[in-house]
Motif scaffolding. Sequence first.
Motif, PDB file in Angstrom:
ATOM      1  N   ALA A 135       0.831  -1.208   0.000  1.00  0.00           N
ATOM      2  CA  ALA A 135       0.000   0.000   0.000  1.00  0.00           C
ATOM      3  C   ALA A 135       0.864   1.256   0.000  1.00  0.00           C
ATOM      4  O   ALA A 135       1.862   1.350   0.714  1.00  0.00           O
ATOM      5  CB  ALA A 135      -0.920  -0.005   1.211  1.00  0.00           C
ATOM      6  N   THR A 136       0.490   2.214  -0.820  1.00  0.00           N
ATOM      7  CA  THR A 136       1.126   3.530  -0.830  1.00  0.00           C
ATOM      8  C   THR A 136       0.254   4.502  -0.046  1.00  0.00           C
ATOM      9  O   THR A 136      -0.866   4.163   0.359  1.00  0.00           O
ATOM     10  CB  THR A 136       1.310   4.037  -2.266  1.00  0.00           C
ATOM     11  OG1 THR A 136       0.004   4.271  -2.834  1.00  0.00           O
ATOM     12  CG2 THR A 136       2.063   3.022  -3.117  1.00  0.00           C
ATOM     13  N   ARG A 137       0.741   5.700   0.124  1.00  0.00           N
ATOM     14  CA  ARG A 137      -0.051   6.690   0.859  1.00  0.00           C
ATOM     15  C   ARG A 137      -1.391   6.952   0.171  1.00  0.00           C
ATOM     16  O   ARG A 137      -2.392   7.231   0.824  1.00  0.00           O
ATOM     17  CB  ARG A 137       0.738   7.993   0.974  1.00  0.00           C
ATOM     18  CG  ARG A 137       1.918   7.868   1.942  1.00  0.00           C
ATOM     19  CD  ARG A 137       2.484   9.237   2.284  1.00  0.00           C
ATOM     20  NE  ARG A 137       3.489   9.111   3.329  1.00  0.00           N
ATOM     21  CZ  ARG A 137       4.767   9.346   3.162  1.00  0.00           C
ATOM     22  NH1 ARG A 137       5.212   9.705   1.987  1.00  0.00           N
ATOM     23  NH2 ARG A 137       5.613   9.213   4.162  1.00  0.00           N
ATOM     24  N   PRO A 186      -0.762   7.174   9.816  1.00  0.00           N
ATOM     25  CA  PRO A 186      -1.528   5.990   9.433  1.00  0.00           C
ATOM     26  C   PRO A 186      -0.802   5.154   8.382  1.00  0.00           C
ATOM     27  O   PRO A 186      -0.847   3.928   8.430  1.00  0.00           O
ATOM     28  CB  PRO A 186      -2.830   6.581   8.872  1.00  0.00           C
ATOM     29  CG  PRO A 186      -2.924   7.925   9.506  1.00  0.00           C
ATOM     30  CD  PRO A 186      -1.517   8.405   9.626  1.00  0.00           C
ATOM     31  N   TYR A 187      -0.153   5.814   7.439  1.00  0.00           N
ATOM     32  CA  TYR A 187       0.591   5.078   6.407  1.00  0.00           C
ATOM     33  C   TYR A 187       1.648   4.182   7.045  1.00  0.00           C
ATOM     34  O   TYR A 187       1.740   2.997   6.765  1.00  0.00           O
ATOM     35  CB  TYR A 187       1.238   6.081   5.467  1.00  0.00           C
ATOM     36  CG  TYR A 187       2.380   5.522   4.660  1.00  0.00           C
ATOM     37  CD1 TYR A 187       2.143   4.752   3.522  1.00  0.00           C
ATOM     38  CD2 TYR A 187       3.696   5.753   5.044  1.00  0.00           C
ATOM     39  CE1 TYR A 187       3.195   4.229   2.799  1.00  0.00           C
ATOM     40  CE2 TYR A 187       4.740   5.244   4.324  1.00  0.00           C
ATOM     41  CZ  TYR A 187       4.493   4.471   3.194  1.00  0.00           C
ATOM     42  OH  TYR A 187       5.535   3.951   2.481  1.00  0.00           O
ATOM     43  N   TYR A 188       2.430   4.741   7.941  1.00  0.00           N
ATOM     44  CA  TYR A 188       3.473   3.946   8.562  1.00  0.00           C
ATOM     45  C   TYR A 188       2.905   2.847   9.441  1.00  0.00           C
ATOM     46  O   TYR A 188       3.460   1.759   9.518  1.00  0.00           O
ATOM     47  CB  TYR A 188       4.412   4.853   9.370  1.00  0.00           C
ATOM     48  CG  TYR A 188       5.347   5.648   8.505  1.00  0.00           C
ATOM     49  CD1 TYR A 188       6.254   4.995   7.684  1.00  0.00           C
ATOM     50  CD2 TYR A 188       5.311   7.039   8.494  1.00  0.00           C
ATOM     51  CE1 TYR A 188       7.111   5.720   6.869  1.00  0.00           C
ATOM     52  CE2 TYR A 188       6.171   7.768   7.687  1.00  0.00           C
ATOM     53  CZ  TYR A 188       7.071   7.098   6.879  1.00  0.00           C
ATOM     54  OH  TYR A 188       7.919   7.804   6.058  1.00  0.00           O
ATOM     55  N   VAL A 203      13.820   0.021   5.579  1.00  0.00           N
ATOM     56  CA  VAL A 203      13.609   1.127   6.513  1.00  0.00           C
ATOM     57  C   VAL A 203      12.512   2.027   5.962  1.00  0.00           C
ATOM     58  O   VAL A 203      12.257   2.029   4.761  1.00  0.00           O
ATOM     59  CB  VAL A 203      14.902   1.949   6.713  1.00  0.00           C
ATOM     60  CG1 VAL A 203      15.988   1.086   7.313  1.00  0.00           C
ATOM     61  CG2 VAL A 203      15.383   2.554   5.409  1.00  0.00           C
ATOM     62  N   PRO A 204      11.825   2.774   6.824  1.00  0.00           N
ATOM     63  CA  PRO A 204      10.778   3.666   6.323  1.00  0.00           C
ATOM     64  C   PRO A 204      11.310   4.612   5.260  1.00  0.00           C
ATOM     65  O   PRO A 204      12.348   5.242   5.438  1.00  0.00           O
ATOM     66  CB  PRO A 204      10.337   4.422   7.581  1.00  0.00           C
ATOM     67  CG  PRO A 204      10.672   3.481   8.696  1.00  0.00           C
ATOM     68  CD  PRO A 204      11.923   2.782   8.271  1.00  0.00           C
ATOM     69  N   SER A 205      10.616   4.679   4.157  1.00  0.00           N
ATOM     70  CA  SER A 205      11.070   5.529   3.063  1.00  0.00           C
ATOM     71  C   SER A 205      10.023   6.590   2.782  1.00  0.00           C
ATOM     72  O   SER A 205       8.915   6.543   3.275  1.00  0.00           O
ATOM     73  CB  SER A 205      11.304   4.682   1.806  1.00  0.00           C
ATOM     74  OG  SER A 205      10.081   4.137   1.355  1.00  0.00           O
ATOM     75  N   SER A 206      10.396   7.556   1.954  1.00  0.00           N
ATOM     76  CA  SER A 206       9.477   8.649   1.632  1.00  0.00           C
ATOM     77  C   SER A 206       8.962   8.542   0.205  1.00  0.00           C
ATOM     78  O   SER A 206       8.380   9.477  -0.308  1.00  0.00           O
ATOM     79  CB  SER A 206      10.199   9.986   1.812  1.00  0.00           C
ATOM     80  OG  SER A 206      11.346  10.030   0.971  1.00  0.00           O
ATOM     81  N   ARG A 251       6.566   3.635  -0.355  1.00  0.00           N
ATOM     82  CA  ARG A 251       6.580   2.224   0.001  1.00  0.00           C
ATOM     83  C   ARG A 251       6.371   2.057   1.505  1.00  0.00           C
ATOM     84  O   ARG A 251       6.725   2.912   2.296  1.00  0.00           O
ATOM     85  CB  ARG A 251       7.911   1.562  -0.391  1.00  0.00           C
ATOM     86  CG  ARG A 251       7.992   1.267  -1.876  1.00  0.00           C
ATOM     87  CD  ARG A 251       9.041   0.185  -2.123  1.00  0.00           C
ATOM     88  NE  ARG A 251       9.055  -0.215  -3.511  1.00  0.00           N
ATOM     89  CZ  ARG A 251       8.256  -1.116  -4.033  1.00  0.00           C
ATOM     90  NH1 ARG A 251       7.339  -1.689  -3.284  1.00  0.00           N
ATOM     91  NH2 ARG A 251       8.343  -1.441  -5.293  1.00  0.00           N
ATOM     92  N   SER A 252       5.825   0.905   1.876  1.00  0.00           N
ATOM     93  CA  SER A 252       5.618   0.638   3.291  1.00  0.00           C
ATOM     94  C   SER A 252       6.944   0.363   3.983  1.00  0.00           C
ATOM     95  O   SER A 252       7.874  -0.140   3.374  1.00  0.00           O
ATOM     96  CB  SER A 252       4.703  -0.593   3.465  1.00  0.00           C
ATOM     97  OG  SER A 252       3.436  -0.357   2.913  1.00  0.00           O
ATOM     98  N   PRO A 253       7.049   0.668   5.276  1.00  0.00           N
ATOM     99  CA  PRO A 253       8.264   0.362   6.024  1.00  0.00           C
ATOM    100  C   PRO A 253       8.233  -1.097   6.446  1.00  0.00           C
ATOM    101  O   PRO A 253       7.514  -1.477   7.360  1.00  0.00           O
ATOM    102  CB  PRO A 253       8.151   1.286   7.236  1.00  0.00           C
ATOM    103  CG  PRO A 253       6.689   1.467   7.430  1.00  0.00           C
ATOM    104  CD  PRO A 253       6.053   1.354   6.081  1.00  0.00           C
ATOM    105  N   ILE A 254       8.979  -1.932   5.778  1.00  0.00           N
ATOM    106  CA  ILE A 254       8.878  -3.364   6.025  1.00  0.00           C
ATOM    107  C   ILE A 254      10.241  -3.949   6.331  1.00  0.00           C
ATOM    108  O   ILE A 254      11.233  -3.250   6.433  1.00  0.00           O
ATOM    109  CB  ILE A 254       8.224  -4.105   4.845  1.00  0.00           C
ATOM    110  CG1 ILE A 254       9.065  -3.943   3.570  1.00  0.00           C
ATOM    111  CG2 ILE A 254       6.830  -3.599   4.579  1.00  0.00           C
ATOM    112  CD1 ILE A 254      10.060  -4.993   3.326  1.00  0.00           C
TER     113      ILE A 254
END
Length: 460
Positions: A264-266, A288-290, A327-330, A333-336
Amino acid sequence: MDNSKGASSLVVDRLKTSRDDNELVLLDHASEWVVSREFLPSEKEEGQALVRSWLPDLHARLSGPATPISLEIVLQRIALIGGFDEHPSLGRPIRDLLQDVLRANGEMPITRGIDGAAQDLATIAYESLAWMDRACRSGGCLSPATVFPLRESVGRKVWGRRFLPELPAAEFPEAERRTRVRELEAEFAQLQSWKLRCHVMKELAEHAVHDDAERLFKLVTEPIFIHGKIVSSMETFCRIQVAASFAVVSEDLRVALLLRFFKATREDIVDPPQASGDPWAEADSAAPYYMVGHTAASVLWDNLDWIERHPSLRDWLATVSKENHGVPSSNGRSPIVPNPTLGRLLMFHLSKDPAAEPEVGRSILRAWMETMRAKIGNPDRRKPYEDHVVQIMTLGMFAAQYGMRDEVQAFFDEIEPIRQPAPEGSMITAFSSGYPEPLGLASYLMRRNSGPARAPSSPR
């Protein structure tokens, strides 16, 4: 505890005298609090006394039976004792203990039969000894608490459940389960609190029977989406976790749903229609995205064996690991990919499974090196240094097993002269002047995993 002398004394007494391993593990944070206090002489003496009481117990546990909970106590304590090198009666005994662990490469009786335990023990001992050699109590070296926990990659549960035995699920007659499901559904329809609804959904998953499983699964999962988009609410995060626990539902279906959350994207995530009372309603829009990604990651962490059984999950994890390193990216992409997931994926591609592809593992490690080459020595980058700790540690752990020891060591030699200090205020000030942590630790792990060569008695 800081505000109550009575509470403080009680905790210290329990840490010194308790013979209940479950209690000692639960008091882990209290142990750290006691040994790190330095404001008053009495506090320093209390911490020293506690560490002194640990030393004979540590020796006994290291040579004692291998149980996961005893191992956790040893790792917790070894991570803390490196700060007492200056004490005249503690420094030498602590150093001798840590060097004994390193000389054995972590292969001690307490680690036998626990996958990944020997490497974790050696890693934490190495870092604790580095603390002693560098006097890093106030920062300057990689904290033992940040090490990559390899033993978490072999299927144990996380957090408080990771060292406790799995209890068999209670078995109820089918008629009783159907009756309980009807009662739970009636209760669920009346509840407004997401916390209470979450509890009921967990019970529904536990009591579901096969011929009713699909309906109940839809009851849990359909409200996650509005017009195909994920609703960002605390109840959604609960529903994601409950959906994964439906043992009577096809695992393929649960993995496919998990991948949907991961991807899922933002733009795929929307606020709840009625956000009143939801703690996220007034939070930053990115939260919520993260949380969707983090919740999915926690589900995977509890179900690491899915990686072996589902090629679609492995393929996606390999792709995203190379793209954003977990790692969480901007970039949407989800932080996985929490640390144990990386370990499990890389271990799978080293296995004898017919679907294992060692070249996939090598491609992940090489992608990390290329990215770090561009980022670590670039003074214009503001990316926190912490983003690279997992990758450097993982390179050290797996390079030899993937036949890349010389290639990775050359990379370490290349980036060591251009290391950047960690940002001011960072949790990890590892690339400070002098001791090149975590490169020293990663190089040690390569030596350790390359064969019978003896470990050094002290960090290089």
